[in-house]
Design an enzyme around this catalytic site. Sequence first.
Site, PDB file in Angstrom:
ATOM      1  CG  ASP A  30       7.132  -3.065  -3.156  1.00  0.00           C
ATOM      2  OD1 ASP A  30       7.176  -3.170  -4.741  1.00  0.00           O
ATOM      3  OD2 ASP A  30       6.250  -1.979  -2.740  1.00  0.00           O
ATOM      4  CB  ILE A  31       5.791  -8.051  -4.803  1.00  0.00           C
ATOM      5  CG1 ILE A  31       4.706  -6.794  -5.066  1.00  0.00           C
ATOM      6  CG2 ILE A  31       5.493  -8.414  -3.444  1.00  0.00           C
ATOM      7  CD1 ILE A  31       3.043  -7.889  -5.847  1.00  0.00           C
ATOM      8  CG  ASN A  85       2.339   7.065  -2.825  1.00  0.00           C
ATOM      9  OD1 ASN A  85       3.039   7.920  -3.248  1.00  0.00           O
ATOM     10  ND2 ASN A  85       2.626   6.112  -3.809  1.00  0.00           N
ATOM     11  N   GLY A  91      -0.825   7.864  -6.503  1.00  0.00           N
ATOM     12  CA  GLY A  91      -0.528   6.763  -7.107  1.00  0.00           C
ATOM     13  C   GLY A  91      -0.655   5.863  -5.523  1.00  0.00           C
ATOM     14  CD  GLN A  92      -3.786   5.081  -0.311  1.00  0.00           C
ATOM     15  OE1 GLN A  92      -4.392   6.481  -0.063  1.00  0.00           O
ATOM     16  NE2 GLN A  92      -4.069   4.178   1.121  1.00  0.00           N
ATOM     17  CG  HIS A  98       1.133   1.237   2.593  1.00  0.00           C
ATOM     18  ND1 HIS A  98      -0.337   1.628   1.718  1.00  0.00           N
ATOM     19  CD2 HIS A  98       1.447   1.598   0.955  1.00  0.00           C
ATOM     20  CE1 HIS A  98      -0.300   1.711   0.367  1.00  0.00           C
ATOM     21  NE2 HIS A  98       1.069   2.234  -0.353  1.00  0.00           N
ATOM     22  CG  HIS A 100       6.021   2.283  -0.513  1.00  0.00           C
ATOM     23  ND1 HIS A 100       6.460   1.299  -1.151  1.00  0.00           N
ATOM     24  CD2 HIS A 100       4.241   3.221  -0.190  1.00  0.00           C
ATOM     25  CE1 HIS A 100       4.971   1.805  -1.770  1.00  0.00           C
ATOM     26  NE2 HIS A 100       4.147   3.099  -1.553  1.00  0.00           N
TER      27      HIS A 100
END
Length: 112
Positions: A30-31, A85, A91-92, A98, A100
């Site tokens: 994750d960035i 999410n 919070g998507q 995906h 996390h």
Amino acid sequence: MSDCLFCKIAGGEIPSNKVYEDELCYAFYDIAPQAPTHFLVIPKAHISSVSAVTPENSAVVAHIFEVIAKLTKDLGLESYRVVSNIGEQAGQTVFHLHFHVLSGRDMTWPPG
């Protein structure tokens, strides 16, 4: 999907810090990590979220969880959280399925 950020990452059009890749899925860090270890695992095929999983595409989700189990073992993670999410209120922000994977700190409950 031509305008999907995660489709572009999986397709190599946008650079990422790859953790894993096979014919069905792609994993990358994750960035904006929310834990010392934070990576995402996505299907290469565009599926908008968990709510779009069907009998026709559900095998890739099982495969993703097999990959998560392998990666967490390979990385020496004994304790971790897997989050997906679904929808804006949850919070998507990228509408491509995906998961996390977060580890390396205490995870409180309830989240959010």
